[in-house]
Every structure is written in C-alpha cells, then in structure tokens.
Design a protein around this motif. Structure first.
Motif, PDB file in Angstrom:
ATOM      1  N   ASP A   5       0.857  -1.040  -0.018  1.00  5.14           N
ATOM      2  CA  ASP A   5      -0.039  -0.025  -0.049  1.00  5.14           C
ATOM      3  C   ASP A   5       0.955   1.252  -0.075  1.00  5.14           C
ATOM      4  O   ASP A   5       1.875   1.216   0.513  1.00  5.14           O
ATOM      5  N   LYS A   6       0.217   2.345  -0.591  1.00  5.93           N
ATOM      6  CA  LYS A   6       1.132   3.376  -0.600  1.00  5.93           C
ATOM      7  C   LYS A   6       1.182   4.015   0.811  1.00  5.93           C
ATOM      8  O   LYS A   6       0.124   4.197   1.308  1.00  5.93           O
ATOM      9  N   GLU A   7       2.170   4.441   1.333  1.00  6.97           N
ATOM     10  CA  GLU A   7       2.374   4.747   2.491  1.00  6.97           C
ATOM     11  C   GLU A   7       1.662   6.123   2.666  1.00  6.97           C
ATOM     12  O   GLU A   7       1.923   7.168   1.871  1.00  6.97           O
ATOM     13  N   GLY A   8       0.931   6.071   3.880  1.00  5.46           N
ATOM     14  CA  GLY A   8       0.020   7.227   4.061  1.00  5.46           C
ATOM     15  C   GLY A   8      -1.251   7.463   3.465  1.00  5.46           C
ATOM     16  O   GLY A   8      -1.959   8.459   3.727  1.00  5.46           O
ATOM     17  N   VAL A   9      -1.569   6.410   2.751  1.00  8.61           N
ATOM     18  CA  VAL A   9      -2.822   6.466   2.208  1.00  8.61           C
ATOM     19  C   VAL A   9      -3.745   5.184   2.634  1.00  8.61           C
ATOM     20  O   VAL A   9      -3.384   4.141   2.201  1.00  8.61           O
ATOM     21  N   SER A  10      -4.819   5.501   3.278  1.00  5.99           N
ATOM     22  CA  SER A  10      -5.499   4.335   3.630  1.00  5.99           C
ATOM     23  C   SER A  10      -6.529   3.906   2.790  1.00  5.99           C
ATOM     24  O   SER A  10      -6.892   4.661   1.812  1.00  5.99           O
ATOM     25  N   PRO A  11      -6.687   2.450   2.844  1.00  2.00           N
ATOM     26  CA  PRO A  11      -7.765   1.829   2.081  1.00  2.00           C
ATOM     27  C   PRO A  11      -9.262   2.513   1.958  1.00  2.00           C
ATOM     28  O   PRO A  11      -9.674   3.248   3.096  1.00  2.00           O
ATOM     29  N   ILE A  12      -9.818   2.421   0.802  1.00  2.00           N
ATOM     30  CA  ILE A  12     -11.212   3.093   0.799  1.00  2.00           C
ATOM     31  C   ILE A  12     -12.193   1.979   1.010  1.00  2.00           C
ATOM     32  O   ILE A  12     -12.057   0.914   0.627  1.00  2.00           O
ATOM     33  N   SER A  13     -13.207   2.128   1.851  1.00  2.00           N
ATOM     34  CA  SER A  13     -14.059   1.058   2.261  1.00  2.00           C
ATOM     35  C   SER A  13     -15.407   1.176   1.402  1.00  2.00           C
ATOM     36  O   SER A  13     -15.956   2.353   1.147  1.00  2.00           O
ATOM     37  N   TYR A  14     -15.728   0.063   0.557  1.00  2.00           N
ATOM     38  CA  TYR A  14     -16.918  -0.124  -0.315  1.00  2.00           C
ATOM     39  C   TYR A  14     -17.722  -1.306   0.400  1.00  2.00           C
ATOM     40  O   TYR A  14     -17.417  -2.307   0.530  1.00  2.00           O
ATOM     41  N   THR A  15     -19.177  -0.629   0.709  1.00  2.00           N
ATOM     42  CA  THR A  15     -19.779  -1.625   1.233  1.00  2.00           C
ATOM     43  C   THR A  15     -20.929  -2.362   0.475  1.00  2.00           C
ATOM     44  O   THR A  15     -21.585  -1.344  -0.394  1.00  2.00           O
ATOM     45  N   VAL A  16     -21.241  -3.715   0.291  1.00  2.00           N
ATOM     46  CA  VAL A  16     -22.164  -4.190  -0.345  1.00  2.00           C
ATOM     47  C   VAL A  16     -23.141  -4.711   0.612  1.00  2.00           C
ATOM     48  O   VAL A  16     -22.647  -5.605   1.484  1.00  2.00           O
ATOM     49  N   ASP A  17     -24.304  -4.050   0.686  1.00  2.00           N
ATOM     50  CA  ASP A  17     -25.329  -4.633   1.906  1.00  2.00           C
ATOM     51  C   ASP A  17     -25.953  -5.826   1.748  1.00  2.00           C
ATOM     52  O   ASP A  17     -26.201  -6.670   2.734  1.00  2.00           O
ATOM     53  N   ALA A  18     -26.189  -6.328   0.567  1.00  2.00           N
ATOM     54  CA  ALA A  18     -26.887  -7.660   0.201  1.00  2.00           C
ATOM     55  C   ALA A  18     -26.434  -8.122  -1.132  1.00  2.00           C
ATOM     56  O   ALA A  18     -25.903  -7.278  -1.814  1.00  2.00           O
ATOM     57  N   ASP A  19     -26.233  -9.529  -1.291  1.00  2.00           N
ATOM     58  CA  ASP A  19     -25.725 -10.054  -2.320  1.00  2.00           C
ATOM     59  C   ASP A  19     -26.121  -9.583  -3.768  1.00  2.00           C
ATOM     60  O   ASP A  19     -27.264  -9.106  -3.772  1.00  2.00           O
TER      61      ASP A  19
END
Length: 984
Positions: free
Chosen positions: A484-498
């Motif tokens: 991962d690029k230092e200093g850059v946090s992952p982006i969270s993407y949520t799928v609520d239902a299949d």
C-alpha cells in the motif's frame, strides 16, 4: 543410338512437363490468392486516397521512435544501490546476449527479413557516448563466427526460431579476455537473456542443452552464467545486470551485494535498446513496472507442475479418425489446477492468510518498479457507485524528488471472503493510471475508474453467474501488488446484500449485452483427474490444495494418466468433442433482417456501404443475398492472410498481416518495424503510449496496403515457461485488456481491423494442436477470458483469431459456448471469428496428380480436428487457409445444400463484409492483377513450343532417315538384279 537417346529424352521431358504443368496449375489454383499477394507486395506499391498518409519510409521511421519511447517507459529498474544514474565512460559488456540480443520472441511475433537494422547493446551504448570495451566485443564476434544461436537446433526449433542453448562458455575458456577487460574498465554490464518461441514451451530441465545443468530450468542461471557473474563481481568495481527476457526469470542472484543495479529490458525490438543507456545515465527516468510476479523459487509458482503439456495414455479409446475427427492431433493435455490463484494472486493471498512469508517467497511483486525520484499521493474525491455505475478515485500525485519522472498509481480490490464460499484472491488489480512527466515539485491528479459490477466474482459452483457478495470491499491504492502507498488508507466500499447478476437478481452487468451464465460446465468438472483426485485449489486450504501437494511433486509431463470414462464416451458420441451437433440445425435462429437468398440481383456493391457502421440495417443482408453459395464458401475458406475477390458484391482482395510486434509477412513480402514485445508495452502501464503504437502500426499498414492485423495477443503469462510470452502482455487480465484495447482502438481508427488472438486458453504452446485444456469456469471468466473481454468491449476489435487448444473436450473454433454464447450474446460482438493457421496439405483422397502428397503448410496438424461445418455452427467459420475449396477442406453438402446451413453462411459472410467495408480497404489499394499467371502461361507456352520444336526435329529426322533407308534398300536391289543378269 543417338536418335534413340534423343527420342527417350523427349518422351521423358514431355511426360515430366505434363506432370509439372498439371501440378503447377493445381498449386496455382490452390494458392492463387497467396501468390497474387506476394507478387503485388514484391513488384507493386500501395496507394491511398488519404493525402496525409505516410510513405513506408516515413511510417517505419515514426515506428522506430515510438518503439524507443515504449522501451523508455517499459524498462523496469529492479535494483539500484545508488550507482544509477551513472556518468558516461568506459564499460565492459559481458555475456553472449550482449552481442546477440533477444530482440523479440519467435513465431508470429518475429519480424523482418534480415534487412532491418537492429540496434544491439554495444551500438546503443556507443552511440550514446559510452566507450565499450573492444576485447570482449571481439571475443563474442569471433565466437559467433564459429557457433551462435541457431547452430544447435532441432528441426522444430529451427522452424520456430527458439533456441534454449546457453552460449556463455566456462570462464576458463576466455579468462584472458576477461582479465584484459577488467584491467581497463571499472564497470561491467552483464547481460542475460532468454528466448521463447511458437509451438513450444521453455525447458524445465536443461540436461540436453549446451551448457545446461541437469535438473535446472531454463529460467534459472546456468553454471557458466553464474561463473561469469561471479567473475564480474570479483574483478569489477561496479556491476549492472540487464535482463533481456520477456519470460520472468528466477532472479535470486540479483540479491548479491556486489550487483549494484539491475534493469529488466524485456524484448526491445529493433530500436528499443537505444533507450537503455539513456535510462542508465538518467536522461530518462525509469517508470516501467513489472507485468509478472518474480518469486525467489520459480518452482513455487502454482502453475509450475503444469507449465507445459502432458499426454493421456488412452487416446486409442477415443480415436475417431474413421469418422473424420482426429481426437489426438498433437497429443497434448493440460490442467489449470490453481484455479484463480495464479501468479501474484496466489502469493498475495497466501501471504494474507499466513501460508507463506512474503519476503522470503517473492523477490519482485507484480507492478513493481523503481524510479530516480520519489512521489507522494493524496487521496482526492471518490465516487462509489452502485449496480451499473462506476467507482472512481482521484489521486493527486506530487513529485517530491530532485528529478522529473512519471509514476503509476495502482488500485487493488480486497474482496470479502468466507471459507467455503466463492473463491477470492486477497488482491486483484481493479484500475491503474500513469502520470505525465512531472517536474520536481509538480503535481497532477489522476483518476482511476472501474465498474462497480466488476467487484463481482463468478459463482460457477452455486448460482452460475457473477455475484458480488455482501460485505466490505477494501480498495487499496498501492505501488505494486503487495505494498500500500504509505500514508494512504484503503477506501471502504460496502455491499449490503448479495448482488446476483442474473434475471432473477439485479440483471446483467452493465457492460454485458446479456446475462453471463455457466457455459463451461464440462471443463469445470475436469477430465477425471483434475477436478477429482487433483482438486481445484481453494483458499480454504491453500497449502493442502497447492498443486505441488496434490500432484505429489510430479510434473504433468511425467504422469501416466488417462482421460476419464465419461469424457471418453462423450468424445466418441460427439462431433470431435464439439458442443454443437448437426441435429441442432433446426433450432438455428438466422440473424438476417430479410429472407435469405442467393445470387440475387440487387444492384449493390461494397462501395455502397463503405464506412457504414449501422449493423441493424437490411442493406447488409441484401448485399450478402447477391452472393452465390460458392461465393460464400470462397469468402470464408480462402482467408489465409487476407480475404479473396468476390465479384458478385464488388469486393476486392484484402490483405492481413502478422503480428503482435508490428506488421510483417512473407505473404505480402512486406516487413515493417519490429516493435518491443507486448510485455514491454504493458510494462509502461501507459494506455496513451499503447495507443501511439497502435497508430504507428496503422500508418505502416496503410503504407503497405494492408487491411487487417493478426494482433494483439491477449492470452496470459499463466506460467513464465510459456513459449509465446513475448506476444502476450502480462499475467494480469486487466492490464492485458486495457493496454490491448487502447492499441486496438488506435489501429482501427486507421482503418485496420484487428484479429485479437489467440481466443482462448493458449497459455502453453507445446503440443497445442487440439490440446485438452481443463480450467474451472471461475478462472475462465475472471482470468483467461477477461483480457479478450476488454479488447472486444472497450477496444472494439472487429475480429478474433481462434486458438488451437480445446477448452475441455471442445476445440476453441468449434465451441459454441465460446464463440456464440460468450462472444456474440454476452459481449454483444459481431466480430469475425478466424481460425489460426489451417492445414493445407493435400492428403490421400484428394483428386489430381498431387494426391497423397503432404505439403508443409502449418506447424500443427489442424486439418482433421478443425471441421468447417462444425465451426460455422459454433459461431465461427472463417478459415485461415491458403486455398479453400468446397469439399474436404471447406464446407460439405451438410452446409451448402441445407437451408439452415446457407443461413449460417449468410450470417458469417455478413460479419465478414461489415468488417471489410469498415476498413481502409475502401480507400487503400494495391495492384492485385495476377501478372504471375501471364508469366506462368508464358513459361508453359515456351515449354510446349520447345518440346514441339524438339518433336518436330525428331520426326523430321526420322522421316529423313526413313527416306534414306528406303533409297539405300532400293539401290541395293537394283544392283543385285543387274549382277544376276550378267551371270546368266
């Protein structure tokens, strides 16, 4: 005596001339198009209606510069302890390959007729201002005069151009030369190279090769090479290693402390090496990134034990030659037991799950590359769309170093995984972007975009379609597949239902024309070995299901296995293993918008629809209705490096050329610039630069009068031992597809239609003809078809070239699942489907004086298992066959005398004419007048006249001799009578 000899000579000469004449005319008829193209390419030039079209010389010159730019951005700096960039000065070039570079792979990727100037390492360095040691150069020059690449080849290697021998001799044989070079130079540049070729894979055991080591693979250093590197480390102050190979070598030796720097060169083509000294001196800041993962132990790769073909022991059980099908062909079979855990996907997943220690297992991750400067990234605006929408991420890139450079931003998806659920790799490349050249302190914002639908995995075991399972998807901005690029946090993407992508769920994916469903169940079920006793690899037990475990450490080539009984029975009761049957003809749905007919007089010509892109217009069907059945068969069968003249629709001859490294063909006798190999283009991670290459290829094609291009190649580097890695981009399908799509769009904007190849599953080339290939459908969909999918959907490729192997039991060009359900229905493509090189040898049963003769025509015995009638029913049907005729090598009465068969011919010819009319064939022309026929006719007349004159002289002489004999006889009789009278 002389008369008898002369008469016998004339009789023999006449008989020989008669046989030769019939044979010549037979071959002339069969190879009419081939000879006409060669004659045109040799003795005429192309003309274009475009006043801005480049001349051949201008086009090649432009290609040369584009190729240098590709190498400038594609070369990968793997190691640098601070030596680079370096000052120009004295250097010693070491290694046989430094004098005899691997410019490209062998096979359809190879270019040139020997007349093209190739820039070698010494020339590139010298012209850039380095002083290259003459002692070693002279040594290699003298060595090559006595022995060089090509001197120790088998017949097949000579045919394909592959050479796996090692030409670095033991150091003891030339230590005096090395000592002289070391005394005069502080820096050694050591070059190692590897070359692959069509119709074979790289050796996994070098025991039988020159300077090879038993038990060691070709992709590892051999002892004589290791000796050379050891000498350089011990006797030179600085050591730089250059790697001239598109097959990912085992590079553990680069960890040597005394190796100061290393650059992956790839396959530089004709001019690419001119970029290397500029990278070494810092005139060009390297910005290439690897296109494959480089493990410390090449045998730890999940594909190693199945990196080339094995064989079955029971081919006789399903022999169907009596029915017209060769179910053995080259006799190969191969498994992909690793499923989706191929290349970096395995190593990243195994590391994430604690199965391996990544630092000990992987030397250079996929996507890795060093620079002479540094960059900071700042996450900007993000848009996280839902079903049918895009995910886009903006990243501000700032050059924080002291020199200008380019950076690559990579986005990887970490999908939620449940043990026992749909298989998921820990990291999968989702998007990427490359900056422009940034000066120190400068910033640029790049946008990375992917479809939200592409988060889905293919659930072949459960719902039989794409499914994005509920949970958190983490989008990582990384410098390579691992970091991962230092200093850059992952982006969270949520799928609520299949999100289930079928008619009962959220519908088709936004990029599909119809729902993607299970189509390859037979391949997924396996052959009775893989998929059964050898299970598909699963994340639930990566260690236990690793092929090194499940195959007991035994390579597929050493295994004694049989095709399972169920599969044998299917082969014996099918049309050569195809998933279509003549019994299905009545269900065929013709695509014509008007009733299908033949030989109509509609007053149309291809010129009436030149450049017309509306597919759903009955004018195309009315145009095809003007063709006779024979016309349609000719259009589809005579497609060897082009398409034929069809007078009924005003179609002229068209020419198609190989290959992925530029346009080149003995067929047209035209040889263009040899570009860098596809992996180098991919290593730029620059779609704009790929488009520049496409545009340059298009300009050369226009100058050559060529209309189609047998390229690009979109199979994958499943294994580094694949023979054709030089003409395929990468191990990753997204990188492959994005680069290919950019190239295709640019080429086709020039009016040159592309045949993206080899469709599909051609990751190994040994025993490829009819090779039984076993892959589960998740891997088929997510990995091995994905590059082609992007080439078709985003690149708009107007044609595909089929692959020789089978998917499961079904040869690719006879596979309806592949050519109709996936390509046409799911992807919405009307691309022409052309076979690869189709067997053209005359065989027993052919009529004419050459019956029974086997003529060299192709590298694989394809004429029996590729059945045109079946191919047509599968959705393919155009044959790369140099001389197609109705009959054994064309379509039979099951097609030509059948209503449904004629409808199928109609539909395929419509695709062919649409492709032709929307190409530069409408504006670029060559003189295809078959002047050679006049020459042949003249020779025949001269031979007949000569023989006639000989016979005339012979008959005249015989007449004169007869008269003389008669006179002599009459004179003798008279004298006898007079003598008798005198006696009386």
């Amino acid at each position: 005596m002389k008369s008898t000899t002369r008469r016998n000579f004339l009789i023999g000469g006449t008989a020989a001339a008669a046989v030769a004449g019939v044979a010549a005319n037979t071959m002339a008829a069969r190879y009419d198009s081939v000879i006409t193209r060669w004659w045109s390419g040799t003795f005429t030039t192309a003309t274009s209606e475009n006043s801005e079209a480049l001349s051949a010389e201008e086009a090649k010159s432009n290609s040369e510069q584009v190729s240098i730019q590709i190498e400038s951005e594609g070369a990968v700096l793997l190691k640098n302890n601070g030596l680079l960039p370096m000052e120009r000065g004295n250097i010693a070039l070491l290694g046989y390959v430094s004098k005899d570079p691997v410019y490209i792979g062998a096979g359809s990727v190879a270019q040139g007729d020997g007349s093209t100037a190739m820039v070698d390492f010494a020339t590139a360095l010298t012209e850039d201002g380095f002083a290259v040691d003459e002692t070693m150069q002279q040594y290699y020059q003298d060595y090559m005069a006595n022995e060089s690449r090509g001197d120790n080849l088998t017949d097949m290697q000579a045919l394909t151009g592959a050479d796996y021998n090692i030409y670095d001799e033991p150091v003891s044989q030339y230590r005096d030369k090395l000592d002289t070079a070391a005394a005069a130079n502080d820096t050694a540049i050591v070059v190692f190279g590897r070359k692959g070729g069509e119709n074979g894979d790289l050796p996994i055991d070098m025991a039988n090769y020159k300077n090879g080591v038993a038990g060691r693979t070709y992709l590892e250093l051999q002892d004589t090479e290791r000796e050379l590197l050891d000498y350089a480390e011990q006797n030179f102050k600085h050591v730089v290693v250059l790697l001239d190979s598109t097959n990912a070598m085992q590079l553990d030796f680069l960890d040597d402390e005394k190796v100061d720097a290393a650059i992956w060169v790839g396959a530089p083509g004709a001019s690419g090496l001119a970029a290397i000294p500029k990278i070494m001196t810092g005139e060009v800041n390297p910005s290439g990134h690897t296109v494959d993962v480089f493990p410390y132990d090449i045998k730890s790769n999940t594909s190693f034990l199945t990196c080339t073909a094995g064989t079955y022991n029971n081919y006789d059980d399903f022999d169907m030659t009596d029915a017209g099908f060769d179910n053995k062909v080259d006799g190969g079979m191969i498994w992909y037991p690793e499923s989706i855990y191929m290349g970096y996907r395995y190593y990243e997943t195994a590391a994430a799950d604690g199965v391996i220690d990544y630092g000990s297992a992987v030397q250079f991750p996929f996507g890795f590359g060093l620079s002479y400067t540094t960059f900071d990234w700042k996450l900007g605006e993000t848009s996280l769309g839902g079903v049918g929408q895009d995910i886009s991420v903006k990243v501000e890139v700032t050059n924080t170093g002291a020199v200008a450079g380019k950076d690559v931003v990579q986005l990887y998806v970490e999908a939620p995984y449940t043990t026992g659920g749909i298989e998921k790799a820990a990291r999968v490349l989702g998007a990427f972007a490359k900056t422009s050249l940034l000066e120190p302190g400068a910033s640029e914002t790049v946008t990375l975009t992917m479809a939200a639908d592409d988060l889905a995995s293919f659930d072949y075991k459960g719902r039989g379609c794409y499914v994005a399972e509920a949970g958190e998807y983490r989008l990582h901005l990384q410098t390579d597949s691992h970091n991962d690029k230092e200093g850059v946090s992952p982006i969270s993407y949520t799928v609520d239902a299949d999100r289930v992508y079928n008619d009962a769920g959220v519908g088709k994916r936004s990029t599909d024309a119809s729902v993607a469903e299970n189509r390859f169940e037979e391949a997924s079920a396996g052959d009775g070995n893989v998929g059964s006793s050898i299970p598909w690899m699963t994340r639930a037990d990566l260690e236990g299901t690793h092929p090194n475990q499940t195959m007991g450490g035994m390579h597929i080539t050493a295994m004694d296995v049989a095709l399972g009984d169920t599969r044998v029975e299917r082969m014996r009761t099918s049309e050569g293993g195809s998933d279509v049957s003549f019994d299905d003809d009545d269900s065929y749905e013709c695509a014509s918008l008007v009733p299908v007919s033949t030989s109509e007089q509609n007053g149309l010509s291809v010129q009436d629809v030149a450049g017309y892109t509306e597919w759903n217009d009955p004018i195309w069907d009315k145009l095809v209705n003007q063709m006779s059945v024979e016309d349609m068969c000719t259009l589809l069968c005579d497609c060897g490096y082009g398409t034929p003249v069809i007078d009924s629709v005003g179609k002229g001859m068209a020419t198609d050329l190989d290959g992925p490294a530029g346009i080149s063909s003995q067929n047209l006798n035209y040889y263009g610039h040899e570009f860098c190999g596809e992996p180098v283009t991919a290593a730029t991670w620059n779609v704009d630069l790929a488009a520049q290459m496409g545009s340059a290829v298009g300009d050369e094609a226009i100058a050559a009068g060529a209309n189609g291009w047998y390229a690009p190649g979109c199979d994958l580097h499943r294994t580094p031992f694949g023979g054709r890695c030089a003409e395929y981009y990468s191990e990753d399908p997204l990188l492959t597809g994005k680069i290919a799509a950019a190239e295709i769009r640019a080429v086709q904007e020039k009016g040159v239609y592309c045949y993206v190849k080899h469709f599909a599953f051609n990751e190994s080339d040994n025993l490829r003809g009819g090779m039984y290939t076993w892959i589960n459908e998740q891997a088929i969909r997510e990995i091995y078809l994905r590059g082609f999918e992007l080439a078709i959907k985003e690149g708009g490729s107007k044609a595909v070239m089929e692959a020789y192997p089978r998917i499961g039991l079904t040869e690719c060009s006879t596979c309806k699942a592949l050519n109709t359900y996936v390509l046409k229905q799911e992807w919405g493509s009307n691309a022409v489907c052309l076979t690869d090189g189709y067997g053209a040898g005359l065989r027993d049963g052919d009529a004419g004086p050459m019956a029974g003769m086997q003529l060299p025509a192709t590298l694989v015995n394809t004429d029996m298992y590729e059945a045109p009638d079946i191919q047509l029913r599968a959705g393919a049907g155009a044959l790369l066959f140099t001389g197609g005729y109705k009959g054994k090598y064309g379509f039979t009465e099951r097609t030509t005398e059948s209503t449904k068969g004629i409808e199928m011919l109609h539909d395929m010819c419509k695709r062919m004419l649409y492709c032709y009319c929307n190409s530069n064939a409408m504006t670029v022309s060559r003189d295809y007048t078959p002047y050679w026929k006049y020459l042949l006719g003249g020779i025949e007349v001269a031979v007949v006249a000569g023989l006639g004159a000989g016979w005339y002289k012979q008959l005249k002489r015989r007449h004169e001799e007869k008269v003389a004999a008669t006179v002599a006889t009459d004179g003798g009789a008279t004298q006898g009578a007079e003598k008798t009278q005198g006696n009386e």
